[in-house]
Scaffold this motif. Structure first.
Motif, PDB file in Angstrom:
ATOM      1  N   ALA A   1       5.613 -22.930 -22.145  1.00 39.89           N
ATOM      2  CA  ALA A   1       5.579 -23.350 -23.550  1.00 39.89           C
ATOM      3  C   ALA A   1       6.288 -24.682 -23.776  1.00 39.89           C
ATOM      4  O   ALA A   1       7.312 -24.965 -23.166  1.00 39.89           O
ATOM      5  CB  ALA A   1       6.214 -22.279 -24.428  1.00 39.89           C
ATOM      6  N   ASP A   2       5.729 -25.482 -24.666  1.00 41.08           N
ATOM      7  CA  ASP A   2       6.311 -26.764 -25.038  1.00 41.08           C
ATOM      8  C   ASP A   2       7.374 -26.589 -26.123  1.00 41.08           C
ATOM      9  O   ASP A   2       8.297 -27.384 -26.246  1.00 41.08           O
ATOM     10  CB  ASP A   2       5.199 -27.701 -25.538  1.00 41.08           C
ATOM     11  CG  ASP A   2       5.581 -29.154 -25.434  1.00 41.08           C
ATOM     12  OD1 ASP A   2       6.307 -29.509 -24.481  1.00 41.08           O
ATOM     13  OD2 ASP A   2       5.164 -29.937 -26.303  1.00 41.08           O
TER      14      ASP A   2
ATOM     15  N   ALA B   1      10.354 -16.296 -37.254  1.00 42.84           N
ATOM     16  CA  ALA B   1      10.319 -17.040 -35.994  1.00 42.84           C
ATOM     17  C   ALA B   1       8.884 -17.297 -35.558  1.00 42.84           C
ATOM     18  O   ALA B   1       8.547 -18.392 -35.084  1.00 42.84           O
ATOM     19  CB  ALA B   1      11.073 -16.265 -34.915  1.00 42.84           C
ATOM     20  N   GLN B   2       8.019 -16.287 -35.719  1.00 45.62           N
ATOM     21  CA  GLN B   2       6.610 -16.440 -35.346  1.00 45.62           C
ATOM     22  C   GLN B   2       5.927 -17.496 -36.205  1.00 45.62           C
ATOM     23  O   GLN B   2       5.141 -18.316 -35.704  1.00 45.62           O
ATOM     24  CB  GLN B   2       5.883 -15.099 -35.489  1.00 45.62           C
ATOM     25  CG  GLN B   2       4.444 -15.114 -34.975  1.00 45.62           C
ATOM     26  CD  GLN B   2       4.360 -15.346 -33.480  1.00 45.62           C
ATOM     27  OE1 GLN B   2       4.834 -14.527 -32.697  1.00 45.62           O
ATOM     28  NE2 GLN B   2       3.776 -16.470 -33.070  1.00 45.62           N
TER      29      GLN B   2
ATOM     30  N   LEU C   1       4.717 -25.074 -35.213  1.00 47.04           N
ATOM     31  CA  LEU C   1       5.019 -26.102 -34.206  1.00 47.04           C
ATOM     32  C   LEU C   1       4.156 -25.983 -32.960  1.00 47.04           C
ATOM     33  O   LEU C   1       4.306 -26.766 -32.017  1.00 47.04           O
ATOM     34  CB  LEU C   1       6.500 -25.994 -33.803  1.00 47.04           C
ATOM     35  CG  LEU C   1       7.516 -26.348 -34.883  1.00 47.04           C
ATOM     36  CD1 LEU C   1       8.917 -25.944 -34.444  1.00 47.04           C
ATOM     37  CD2 LEU C   1       7.472 -27.851 -35.181  1.00 47.04           C
ATOM     38  N   GLY C   2       3.275 -24.983 -32.930  1.00 49.72           N
ATOM     39  CA  GLY C   2       2.435 -24.787 -31.748  1.00 49.72           C
ATOM     40  C   GLY C   2       3.209 -24.217 -30.578  1.00 49.72           C
ATOM     41  O   GLY C   2       2.954 -24.560 -29.419  1.00 49.72           O
TER      42      GLY C   2
ATOM     43  N   ILE D   1      11.167 -28.531 -27.101  1.00 54.96           N
ATOM     44  CA  ILE D   1      12.005 -28.134 -28.238  1.00 54.96           C
ATOM     45  C   ILE D   1      12.356 -26.656 -28.121  1.00 54.96           C
ATOM     46  O   ILE D   1      11.479 -25.819 -27.922  1.00 54.96           O
ATOM     47  CB  ILE D   1      11.280 -28.378 -29.587  1.00 54.96           C
ATOM     48  CG1 ILE D   1      10.925 -29.856 -29.763  1.00 54.96           C
ATOM     49  CG2 ILE D   1      12.149 -27.899 -30.752  1.00 54.96           C
ATOM     50  CD1 ILE D   1      10.061 -30.136 -30.977  1.00 54.96           C
ATOM     51  N   TYR D   2      13.640 -26.340 -28.230  1.00 54.76           N
ATOM     52  CA  TYR D   2      14.098 -24.956 -28.230  1.00 54.76           C
ATOM     53  C   TYR D   2      14.888 -24.721 -29.509  1.00 54.76           C
ATOM     54  O   TYR D   2      15.889 -25.393 -29.772  1.00 54.76           O
ATOM     55  CB  TYR D   2      15.001 -24.676 -27.021  1.00 54.76           C
ATOM     56  CG  TYR D   2      15.372 -23.213 -26.864  1.00 54.76           C
ATOM     57  CD1 TYR D   2      14.567 -22.359 -26.122  1.00 54.76           C
ATOM     58  CD2 TYR D   2      16.523 -22.688 -27.450  1.00 54.76           C
ATOM     59  CE1 TYR D   2      14.901 -21.013 -25.962  1.00 54.76           C
ATOM     60  CE2 TYR D   2      16.860 -21.349 -27.304  1.00 54.76           C
ATOM     61  CZ  TYR D   2      16.049 -20.521 -26.565  1.00 54.76           C
ATOM     62  OH  TYR D   2      16.371 -19.193 -26.416  1.00 54.76           O
ATOM     63  N   ILE D   3      14.410 -23.784 -30.338  1.00 56.95           N
ATOM     64  CA  ILE D   3      15.079 -23.477 -31.607  1.00 56.95           C
ATOM     65  C   ILE D   3      15.705 -22.092 -31.493  1.00 56.95           C
ATOM     66  O   ILE D   3      15.016 -21.102 -31.244  1.00 56.95           O
ATOM     67  CB  ILE D   3      14.092 -23.526 -32.789  1.00 56.95           C
ATOM     68  CG1 ILE D   3      13.440 -24.918 -32.870  1.00 56.95           C
ATOM     69  CG2 ILE D   3      14.809 -23.203 -34.096  1.00 56.95           C
ATOM     70  CD1 ILE D   3      12.389 -25.051 -33.960  1.00 56.95           C
ATOM     71  N   ALA D   4      17.028 -22.035 -31.651  1.00 58.81           N
ATOM     72  CA  ALA D   4      17.770 -20.776 -31.530  1.00 58.81           C
ATOM     73  C   ALA D   4      18.155 -20.286 -32.918  1.00 58.81           C
ATOM     74  O   ALA D   4      18.976 -20.903 -33.597  1.00 58.81           O
ATOM     75  CB  ALA D   4      19.011 -20.986 -30.673  1.00 58.81           C
ATOM     76  N   LEU D   5      17.580 -19.176 -33.341  1.00 59.29           N
ATOM     77  CA  LEU D   5      17.838 -18.610 -34.661  1.00 59.29           C
ATOM     78  C   LEU D   5      18.751 -17.395 -34.543  1.00 59.29           C
ATOM     79  O   LEU D   5      18.351 -16.364 -33.974  1.00 59.29           O
ATOM     80  CB  LEU D   5      16.522 -18.199 -35.331  1.00 59.29           C
ATOM     81  CG  LEU D   5      15.459 -19.291 -35.514  1.00 59.29           C
ATOM     82  CD1 LEU D   5      14.191 -18.690 -36.126  1.00 59.29           C
ATOM     83  CD2 LEU D   5      15.988 -20.415 -36.391  1.00 59.29           C
TER      84      LEU D   5
END
Length: 367
Positions: free
Chosen positions: A243-244, A264-265, A271-272, A304-308
């Motif tokens: 995954a990008d 999150a989904q 963002l694809g 890109i890594y988004i941590a929620l």
């Protein structure tokens, strides 16, 4: 000369088992070759790829040189078309006993985890499973420890040798252990997919790769299992490694897990990307294990890594800290995740995430 696994001086070279399925080389093989190239350079030896199968195209074999292989051993036989433990283990062990590599790497895939231990037992050597880091050079290993451990490296005595230092998670990922196999060869390791970075493809390297056809000695009587039918699962698994963009959720979604995962989904879809998760979410049965990122999950290197709502325990960071851009959202301003984040947002993920989604959608609409 008879094969003797304890005659360490007789072994030389780094080998990688290059797994193929339906004639196509798996991406894990390219990762291992890239890492194997570094080890071979440090040792000043040859790097070889080993492919078992039936009818694997020459172009695929030559392409392994583009990721670092000097030579490729092609073991082509009709009985190797489909994977069987007996068939693959016999052919591989016969070849290792003949050529004697000092290091042998296998991807920790379903096939690799089955094949590695069987070969190690037959070859009378050790195997370190599920490795996340490899070194032969002591100074490089010390530099690795400086950034990943609490060891006082400069005041600790290290034995100078070129044994393969195989690092892997232990005790459920709560600590890291480095294992060596000093008395037997080859030094064998299964390596977790996605951990090692794939080097850029080198056309010149592929062009000069030597492909050596192996005279395979294999009979139907050597295989004690009949494959009646192969059925592929219909379940769609999330591709975290490829995954990008990864949007991952943590314990911070606990007040409403379903809503947290849905947010999150939606952000991932905008963002694809795909949805990941910390071990806490998997252990709580909020999300399936194929979404898990970390030492005991998958290692990812997205753009890109988004941590929620992820606090950022060292076990989780080990699986995502090499992402190009890390965006962290957490109510706790002192959460460890902010130490490795490119951008940090202190706030409630249930309020911040909808705002991010709207901002991204507005930006896309403006363009």
């Amino acid at each position: 000369m008879a094969y003797n696994s304890s005659d360490t001086a007789a072994f030389k070279g780094v080998w990688v088992f290059c797994e193929q399925r339906d004639g196509v080389i798996m991406s894990t093989s390219y990762q291992l070759l890239s890492e194997g190239r570094k080890l071979a350079n440090d040792l000043g030896v040859e790097l070889c790829g080993v492919v078992l199968g039936s009818g694997v195209k020459e172009d695929y074999l030559k392409a392994l040189g583009g990721y670092g292989a000097d030579k490729v051993y092609s073991c082509d036989h009709p009985l190797l078309k489909d994977y069987t433990t007996d068939g693959y283990a016999k052919v591989l062990c016969d070849l290792i006993e003949d050529k004697k590599p000092e290091i042998f790497l296998i991807g920790a895939t379903n096939i690799g985890r089955d094949l590695g231990p069987r070969c190690a037992a037959r070859l009378h050597t050790g195997l370190t499973a599920d490795c996340t880091h490899l070194d032969v050079d002591v100074e490089k290993y010390k530099n690795f420890l400086r950034t990943t451990s609490t060891i006082d490296v400069d005041n600790t005595a290290f034995e100078e040798n070129t044994n393969l230092k195989m690092t892997r998670p232990a005790f459920g990922g709560h600590l890291m252990a480095t294992i060596i196999c000093p008395r037997f060869r080859p030094q064998m390791s299964t390596v977790r997919p996605g951990v090692m970075q794939t080097q850029p493809f080198d056309e010149a390297g592929a062009a000069k790769t030597v492909v050596e056809k192996v005279d395979v000695k294999l009979d139907k009587s050597d295989i004690h299992v009949d494959i009646v039918k192969i059925e592929k699962t219909a379940k769609k698994m999330v591709d975290l490694i490829g995954a990008d963009v990864v949007v991952a959720v943590g314990r911070g979604i606990s007040k409403d897990p379903q809503k947290g995962i849905a947010l999150a989904q939606e952000l991932a879809d905008t963002l694809g990307g795909v949805v990941g998760a910390s071990r806490a979410c998997v252990d709580a049965d909020w999300i399936s294990v194929d979404h898990q990122v970390g030492q005991t999950g998958k290692t990812v290197h997205p753009r890109i890594y988004i941590a929620l709502g992820i606090s950022g325990a060292i076990q989780h960071r080990a699986g995502m800290q090499d992402s190009e851009c890390i965006i962290a959202v957490n109510k706790n301003a002192s959460a460890p995740i902010f130490e490795c984040a490119t951008y940090g947002i202190t706030g409630d993920l249930f309020k911040v995430t909808p705002a991010l989604i709207e901002a991204i959608k507005a930006n896309k609409a403006a363009k």
